[in-house]
Design an enzyme around this catalytic site. Structure first.
Site, short mmCIF file in Angstrom:
data_model
loop_
_atom_site.label_atom_id
_atom_site.label_comp_id
_atom_site.label_asym_id
_atom_site.label_seq_id
_atom_site.Cartn_x
_atom_site.Cartn_y
_atom_site.Cartn_z
N THR A 240 0.85 -1.19 0.00
CA THR A 240 0.00 0.00 0.00
C THR A 240 0.89 1.24 0.00
O THR A 240 2.10 1.14 0.25
CB THR A 240 -0.95 -0.02 1.23
OG1 THR A 240 -1.80 1.14 1.20
CG2 THR A 240 -0.17 -0.02 2.53
N CYS A 241 0.31 2.41 -0.32
CA CYS A 241 1.09 3.66 -0.32
C CYS A 241 0.09 4.81 -0.26
O CYS A 241 -0.93 4.71 0.41
CB CYS A 241 2.00 3.75 -1.55
SG CYS A 241 1.11 3.70 -3.13
N GLY A 242 0.34 5.90 -0.99
CA GLY A 242 -0.59 7.03 -0.99
C GLY A 242 -1.77 6.80 -1.91
O GLY A 242 -2.92 6.95 -1.52
#
Length: 283
Positions: A240-242
C-alpha cells in the site's frame, strides 16, 4: 537472478540491444504528483525512447471511481492497449521520467490483466539519456494488435479485504510511504486525509529500495532492507502507499526476491485515510 529479467526488470543495456526487435513495445508511463510541477505527457512529447507510446496512468483508469487512477476495467484496458498498438505476443518495457516511480504501477497493471511479458526499465529515462542512448520526439506509427486479457483478481485488494487482513493478521501489509507520513508526523499531500497508517502494517519507504540513479538495489541489499523493517520476504503480502503507485515498487522488489504472493491495495491511503470508521495507527 541476473539483473535482466523480461518479466520484472531490464537494464538500459538490455533495452538498447533489443530496441529494434519487432515484437518489442515500449511505454512511457511518466506520472508525477501534483506538487512536482512536472507534466508527463508534455515531457513525452518533447523527448522519449524511440518507438515509445505514452501510457496515461490517470486516463487508462476506472472512470467510475472517485479515487485517483484506479485500475481500469479489462475492456477499457484492452481497447486502450489496442489503440497504442500493444497486444498479444509483445514484450513490453515500461519506463518513467523519474527513474523508477510510476513505471512499476503499469507493470502491475499488465500483470493484473494476465500479461506477464512486461519489464520495468531500471533507472528509467534519466539513466537512458545520461548514457547517451537515442531519443526522439515523433509519435510512433501505430498498428492495431489484438490483446486478450484475463484479470488476475488475486493481485489486487479492496478496502474490505485489507481491513480483514489488518484485523486477522493473515497477510503482512507493507506501506511504501515515507516514514514521517507512515508515523503520522507529516501531513498527507492530499487534503482531507487523516495521518497515520493501517494498523499492523510495516513501513518500507519505496525510495530506500532504489539507488541514487533510480535503479533498484541488488537482491541482497533488498533482503536486508526488508529484514530491517521486520518484513518476511516469503510471506504473502499486501502493498500500500498514498494512491497505489509506489506500492507497486515494493511489489516489484518482492517479486524479484521470489515472492509470488503479493497483492496491491489499489485505493491505498487515499481511500483508507478518508473513512472515519477505519482505524488508524500512529507512531
Amino acid at each position: 537472478m541476473a539483473i535482466d529479467d523480461p518479466k520484472t526488470l531490464v537494464s538500459t543495456a538490455w533495452l538498447a540491444a533489443h530496441l529494434d526487435d519487432p515484437d518489442l513495445r515500449i511505454l512511457d508511463a511518466s506520472y508525477y504528483l501534483p506538487d512536482a510541477g512536472r507534466d508527463g505527457r508534455a515531457e513525452y512529447a518533447a523527448a522519449h525512447i524511440p518507438g515509445a507510446r505514452y501510457f496515461d496512468i490517470n486516463e487508462i483508469a476506472d472512470a467510475r471511481s472517485a479515487l485517483p487512477h484506479m485500475a481500469a476495467p479489462p475492456e477499457k484496458f484492452m481497447s486502450r492497449m489496442r489503440a497504442l498498438g500493444v497486444g498479444d505476443g509483445h514484450q513490453v518495457v515500461v519506463y518513467d521520467g523519474a527513474g523508477l516511480f510510476s513505471a512499476a504501477r503499469v507493470w502491475w497493471n499488465f500483470r493484473l490483466m494476465g500479461k506477464t511479458d512486461i519489464a520495468v526499465l531500471d533507472g528509467g529515462f534519466p539513466k537512458w539519456k545520461a548514457e547517451g542512448h537515442p531519443v526522439e520526439d515523433m509519435e510512433p506509427i501505430i498498428r492495431d494488435r489484438h490483446m486478450t486479457v484475463q484479470r488476475q483478481a488475486h493481485l489486487v485488494k479492496d478496502v474490505t479485504q485489507v481491513a480483514a487482513a489488518a484485523k486477522l493478521g493473515d497477510w503482512q501489509i507493507v506501506d511504501a510511504r515515507a516514514a514521517a507520513r507512515f508515523r503520522g508526523d507529516a501531513p498527507e499531500p492530499r487534503a482531507g486525509l487523516r495521518a497515520g497508517h493501517i494498523p499492523g502494517s510495516k513501513n518500507v519507504h519505496y525510495a530506500s529500495l532504489l539507488n541514487a540513479d533510480g535503479t533498484m538495489k541488488g537482491l541482497d541489499e533488498l533482503r536486508a532492507i526488508f529484514a530491517a523493517a521486520d518484513v518476511d520476504v516469503n510471506r504473502r503480502t499486501i502493498t500500500t502507499c498514498g494512491s497505489g503507485v509506489t506500492a507497486a515498487i515494493v511489489m516489484l522488489a518482492l517479486t524479484r526476491l521470489g515472492n509470488a504472493d503479493v497483492a496491491l491495495y489499489d485505493g491505498s491511503w487515499t481511500e483508507w485515510g478518508q473513512f472515519e470508521q477505519l482505524q488508524v495507527a500512529k507512531g
